[in-house]
Design a protein around this motif. Structure first.
Motif, PDB file in Angstrom:
ATOM      1  N   LEU A 106       0.656  -0.846  -0.604  1.00  0.00           N
ATOM      2  CA  LEU A 106      -0.540  -0.008  -0.295  1.00  0.00           C
ATOM      3  C   LEU A 106       0.922   1.376  -0.132  1.00  0.00           C
ATOM      4  O   LEU A 106       0.853   1.625  -0.688  1.00  0.00           O
ATOM      5  CB  LEU A 106      -0.797  -0.185   1.197  1.00  0.00           C
ATOM      6  N   ARG A 107       1.358   1.299   0.567  1.00  0.00           N
ATOM      7  CA  ARG A 107       2.708   2.313   0.755  1.00  0.00           C
ATOM      8  C   ARG A 107       3.302   2.690  -0.080  1.00  0.00           C
ATOM      9  O   ARG A 107       3.708   3.544  -0.701  1.00  0.00           O
ATOM     10  CB  ARG A 107       3.068   2.343   2.455  1.00  0.00           C
ATOM     11  N   MET A 108       3.776   1.327  -0.587  1.00  0.00           N
ATOM     12  CA  MET A 108       4.606   1.542  -2.355  1.00  0.00           C
ATOM     13  C   MET A 108       3.719   2.493  -3.014  1.00  0.00           C
ATOM     14  O   MET A 108       4.317   3.679  -3.828  1.00  0.00           O
ATOM     15  CB  MET A 108       5.213   0.195  -2.566  1.00  0.00           C
ATOM     16  N   PHE A 109       2.655   1.581  -3.068  1.00  0.00           N
ATOM     17  CA  PHE A 109       1.412   2.182  -4.084  1.00  0.00           C
ATOM     18  C   PHE A 109       1.093   3.678  -3.786  1.00  0.00           C
ATOM     19  O   PHE A 109       1.574   4.884  -4.931  1.00  0.00           O
ATOM     20  CB  PHE A 109       0.237   1.574  -4.377  1.00  0.00           C
ATOM     21  N   ARG A 110       1.845   4.342  -3.174  1.00  0.00           N
ATOM     22  CA  ARG A 110       1.042   6.008  -2.700  1.00  0.00           C
ATOM     23  C   ARG A 110       1.936   6.434  -3.237  1.00  0.00           C
ATOM     24  O   ARG A 110       1.937   7.651  -3.096  1.00  0.00           O
ATOM     25  CB  ARG A 110       0.327   5.741  -1.179  1.00  0.00           C
ATOM     26  N   ILE A 111       3.017   5.851  -2.762  1.00  0.00           N
ATOM     27  CA  ILE A 111       4.591   6.809  -2.665  1.00  0.00           C
ATOM     28  C   ILE A 111       4.786   6.919  -4.209  1.00  0.00           C
ATOM     29  O   ILE A 111       5.222   7.995  -4.648  1.00  0.00           O
ATOM     30  CB  ILE A 111       5.857   6.437  -2.013  1.00  0.00           C
ATOM     31  N   CYS A 112       4.798   6.121  -5.105  1.00  0.00           N
ATOM     32  CA  CYS A 112       4.969   6.084  -6.165  1.00  0.00           C
ATOM     33  C   CYS A 112       4.053   6.997  -7.133  1.00  0.00           C
ATOM     34  O   CYS A 112       4.151   7.711  -8.285  1.00  0.00           O
ATOM     35  CB  CYS A 112       4.586   4.252  -7.313  1.00  0.00           C
ATOM     36  N   VAL A 113       3.095   6.803  -6.253  1.00  0.00           N
ATOM     37  CA  VAL A 113       1.648   7.512  -7.330  1.00  0.00           C
ATOM     38  C   VAL A 113       1.833   8.780  -6.760  1.00  0.00           C
ATOM     39  O   VAL A 113       1.576  10.138  -8.265  1.00  0.00           O
ATOM     40  CB  VAL A 113      -0.089   8.263  -6.958  1.00  0.00           C
ATOM     41  N   ALA A 114       2.086   9.223  -5.683  1.00  0.00           N
ATOM     42  CA  ALA A 114       2.563  10.907  -5.404  1.00  0.00           C
ATOM     43  C   ALA A 114       3.829  11.350  -5.768  1.00  0.00           C
ATOM     44  O   ALA A 114       3.952  12.390  -5.776  1.00  0.00           O
ATOM     45  CB  ALA A 114       3.227  10.769  -3.575  1.00  0.00           C
ATOM     46  N   GLU A 115       4.825  10.723  -5.763  1.00  0.00           N
ATOM     47  CA  GLU A 115       6.491  10.907  -7.126  1.00  0.00           C
ATOM     48  C   GLU A 115       6.379  11.298  -8.958  1.00  0.00           C
ATOM     49  O   GLU A 115       7.056  10.909  -9.212  1.00  0.00           O
ATOM     50  CB  GLU A 115       7.173  10.514  -5.986  1.00  0.00           C
ATOM     51  N   ALA A 116       4.945  10.297  -9.052  1.00  0.00           N
ATOM     52  CA  ALA A 116       5.062  10.269 -10.691  1.00  0.00           C
ATOM     53  C   ALA A 116       5.481  11.672 -11.163  1.00  0.00           C
ATOM     54  O   ALA A 116       6.178  11.207 -12.893  1.00  0.00           O
ATOM     55  CB  ALA A 116       3.709   9.783 -11.198  1.00  0.00           C
ATOM     56  N   ASP A 117       4.893  12.485 -11.011  1.00  0.00           N
ATOM     57  CA  ASP A 117       5.167  14.060 -11.689  1.00  0.00           C
ATOM     58  C   ASP A 117       7.141  14.193 -11.550  1.00  0.00           C
ATOM     59  O   ASP A 117       7.547  14.277 -12.918  1.00  0.00           O
ATOM     60  CB  ASP A 117       4.475  14.980 -11.393  1.00  0.00           C
ATOM     61  N   ARG A 118       7.202  13.595 -10.987  1.00  0.00           N
ATOM     62  CA  ARG A 118       8.410  14.721  -9.715  1.00  0.00           C
ATOM     63  C   ARG A 118       9.567  13.266 -10.608  1.00  0.00           C
ATOM     64  O   ARG A 118      10.570  13.517 -11.298  1.00  0.00           O
ATOM     65  CB  ARG A 118       8.742  15.157  -9.124  1.00  0.00           C
ATOM     66  N   PHE A 119       9.070  12.174 -10.470  1.00  0.00           N
ATOM     67  CA  PHE A 119       9.840  11.036 -10.938  1.00  0.00           C
ATOM     68  C   PHE A 119       9.613   9.289 -11.978  1.00  0.00           C
ATOM     69  O   PHE A 119       8.679   8.652 -11.592  1.00  0.00           O
ATOM     70  CB  PHE A 119      10.684  10.759  -9.246  1.00  0.00           C
TER      71      PHE A 119
END
Length: 205
Positions: A106-119
């Motif tokens: 769950l946390r990896m999913f949320r981190i990847c979504v949150a950082e999708a624009d910058r990274f």
């Protein structure tokens, strides 16, 4: 990535860095995680941390790769044994759902979504290090089962993806949107049983 390939992944301090980084990333996300906090949690100096990982993104991806590799080891263990497709799919389905519902997943999913624009490559690299590994193992099993006449499949990549999505039905969306945070064994088995029945109804030999 070449930089990542050159990292020496051995030693007690390296393991400490990974464990400390995992703890901080899971608590604070990628952007919120500071090198100081990671070094403190790992019990090492910043110089030691930088000697392993000169870039925080590389450290994040190594944490993801290491955890995904550990979690990806289990699902296809039954593929080489004398098991029916139903047995193997049930085991694989439980693994897929368990990882998807885990705190890490769950946390990896949320981190990847949150950082999708910058990274933009962050999610891709995470997908390649974990979900794609499970997908490949499932696809290889399906190819073998089809060759033995146990299943009738033409597009193995699509079939593997379809099965994985069936295993996430209902429970994973409820977790992502914070509707529910815990699920009983009965709820999990209901989803897995339904996924296997539907998959075999479509692809059964």
């Amino acid at each position: 990535m070449n930089e990542q390939a050159s990292i020496v992944r051995t030693g007690r301090k390296f393991d400490q860095v990974l464990e400390g980084a995992r703890e901080v990333f899971m608590a604070d996300g990628f952007e919120g995680a500071s090198v100081d906090d990671i070094a403190r949690a790992a019990g090492v100096s910043k110089a030691t941390l930088y000697s392993y990982f000169p870039d925080k993104r590389l450290l994040f991806m190594e944490v993801a790769r290491n955890e995904c590799a550990r979690q990806a080891d289990a699902p296809m263990d039954l593929a080489g044994a004398c098991c029916t497709p139903r047995d193997v799919l049930c085991a694989a389905g439980r693994h897929i759902l368990s990882v998807s519902l885990s705190e890490f997943g769950l946390r990896m999913f949320r981190i990847c979504v949150a950082e999708a624009d910058r990274f933009p490559d962050l999610g891709r690299q995470f997908y390649e290090s974990g979900p794609m590994v499970v997908r490949a193992r499932l696809r290889d099993y399906l190819k073998g089962a089809a060759a033995r006449g146990e299943l009738q499949i033409e597009d193995f990549d699509l079939a593997a993806d379809q099965f994985a999505e069936l295993c996430r039905a209902d429970l994973v969306p409820r977790l992502i949107f914070n509707i529910d945070t815990e699920f009983s064994a009965e709820e999990r088995e209901r989803v897995i049983a339904g996924a296997v029945e539907l998959f075999l109804a479509r692809y059964g030999g």
